[in-house]
Design an enzyme around this catalytic site. Structure first.
Site, mmCIF file in Angstrom:
data_model
loop_
_atom_site.group_PDB
_atom_site.id
_atom_site.type_symbol
_atom_site.label_atom_id
_atom_site.label_comp_id
_atom_site.label_asym_id
_atom_site.label_seq_id
_atom_site.Cartn_x
_atom_site.Cartn_y
_atom_site.Cartn_z
ATOM 1 N N ARG A 27 47.773 -12.455 113.493
ATOM 2 C CA ARG A 27 47.802 -13.892 113.796
ATOM 3 C C ARG A 27 48.515 -14.664 112.680
ATOM 4 N NH1 ARG A 27 46.403 -18.647 111.472
ATOM 5 N NH2 ARG A 27 44.488 -17.708 110.667
ATOM 6 N N ASP A 28 47.894 -14.764 111.539
ATOM 7 C CA ASP A 28 48.475 -15.510 110.428
ATOM 8 C C ASP A 28 49.766 -14.863 109.945
ATOM 9 O OD1 ASP A 28 48.731 -17.361 108.405
ATOM 10 O OD2 ASP A 28 47.233 -16.460 107.103
ATOM 11 N N HIS A 219 40.541 -16.213 100.988
ATOM 12 C CA HIS A 219 41.849 -16.036 101.626
ATOM 13 C C HIS A 219 42.906 -16.477 100.617
ATOM 14 C CE1 HIS A 219 44.361 -16.221 105.473
ATOM 15 N NE2 HIS A 219 45.170 -16.696 104.536
ATOM 16 N N HIS A 221 46.742 -16.448 98.790
ATOM 17 C CA HIS A 221 48.175 -16.206 98.873
ATOM 18 C C HIS A 221 48.672 -15.769 97.500
ATOM 19 C CE1 HIS A 221 49.378 -18.486 102.783
ATOM 20 N NE2 HIS A 221 48.240 -17.829 102.936
ATOM 21 N N CYS A 252 52.624 -20.076 105.312
ATOM 22 C CA CYS A 252 52.070 -21.284 105.907
ATOM 23 C C CYS A 252 53.222 -22.199 106.286
ATOM 24 C CB CYS A 252 51.137 -21.999 104.930
ATOM 25 S SG CYS A 252 50.514 -23.556 105.595
ATOM 26 N N ASN A 261 50.534 -13.746 102.488
ATOM 27 C CA ASN A 261 49.130 -13.480 102.193
ATOM 28 C C ASN A 261 48.997 -12.253 101.289
ATOM 29 O OD1 ASN A 261 47.683 -15.375 104.085
ATOM 30 N ND2 ASN A 261 48.951 -14.287 105.564
#
Length: 321
Positions: A27-28, A219, A221, A252, A261
């Protein structure tokens, strides 16, 4: 993978025995790809991630196709993976998105909030309070349906428009998300500016505000190369849920300086070295990320994938025979 190709396991005191990796690559990781990834490829990616031992795989997002064109196939994708014996959370931005997800049988959903006004405006076209009001019926309905709700909170450490984000401000929004009924929170370092001391300070402040560590995930980065260091700080505090993206995919779209990520492979390598269980087959995971990199037409940014790719491909091939 032979013993010579594994890190030596040297447990450190005070760390959890097991970590649950919340895999966000499907997804991300894929949502910002400019070229459309075919639905069948996404489905195979998720199947391969499950076969590698990941037990929580974020599948897709039920957002309006205009917002995230890459995920416009959510209705087509979810039925292709829903029978897998793993948790398959999906992102839902509003009540309409929740309705679409529930209609397909999804019962693990996530909402995406912001700790800052600037990002709330850029991402949701709402103030922080307005976005929380929008999420209230979503969380309530999901819980009424017996669902599990994750609350993502972006810009927990820094914002590209506002700079460093005060810890108290983040705590306030976290508390509001839990009061809405969220089961867990994911603390996002959206532009990758966090450092270990900042991570510890935020986690401690959340505990002081009545937010249990068990309800928190992290989460990170890797914009400034701090993702693993920040993860270790979170583990030392007792956090046992870590978000990561296979192959280091993702960034993002609303924070142009953000790189990918934390790579799941890099995380697994570190956790193995610390003697922490994850249940992940690193050979299969590396081979999966290399397979997806081939579909995307570029090498994986994960250092562990680059180091192990030739060996992982051979090992995964032997396992399938």
């Amino acid at each position: 993978m032979t013993a010579q190709e594994l890190p030596m396991a040297v447990p450190a005191p005070g760390l959890p025995a097991r970590v649950r990796i919340h895999e966000v690559g499907a997804r991300d990781g894929l949502q910002n790809e400019s070229a459309t990834v075919p639905t069948a490829v996404k489905a195979e990616f998720i199947h391969r991630l499950a076969e590698a031992g990941l037990t929580t795989i974020e599948a897709t997002s039920f957002v309006h196709p205009r917002w995230v064109p890459q995920l416009a196939d959510a209705e087509q994708l979810f039925p292709l993976v829903s029978a897998l014996p793993v948790a398959l959370p999906v992102l839902v931005p509003n009540e309409r998105g929740l309705e679409r997800a529930l209609a397909l049988g999804a019962r693990r959903v996530a909402v995406f909030a912001s700790a800052t006004e600037s990002f709330a405006r850029a991402n949701l076209n709402r103030t922080v309070d307005e976005s929380l009001a929008m999420f209230a019926p979503v969380v309530s309905r999901a819980k009424a349906e017996g669902g599990h709700v994750r609350g993502y909170l972006s810009m927990c450490f820094g914002d590209p428009w506002e700079g460093p984000v005060p810890v108290a401000q983040v705590v306030q929004v976290c508390r509001a998300l839990l009061d809405l009924g969220c089961d867990e929170l994911s603390l996002g370092d959206t532009i990758g500016v966090a450092t270990p001391g900042h991570v510890t300070a935020l986690l401690s402040a959340l505990n002081e505000a009545g937010v249990p560590t068990g309800a928190l995930g992290v989460h990170f980065h890797d914009t400034y190369g701090q993702a693993l260091a920040n993860t270790l700080a979170a583990l030392q505090h007792g956090v046992t849920t870590v978000d990561a993206s296979a192959g280091g995919l993702g960034g993002c779209p609303f924070a142009k300086s953000a790189t990918g990520n934390l790579a799941t492979e890099d995380l697994v390598w570190m956790l193995r070295g610390l003697g922490i269980e994850t249940g992940v087959d690193l050979d299969r995971l590396v081979a999966t990320s290399e397979w997806m990199a081939g579909h995307l037409g570029r090498p994986s940014p994960s250092r562990t994938v680059r180091a192990l790719t030739p060996r992982a491909s051979q090992a995964a091939s032997h396992k399938e025979q």
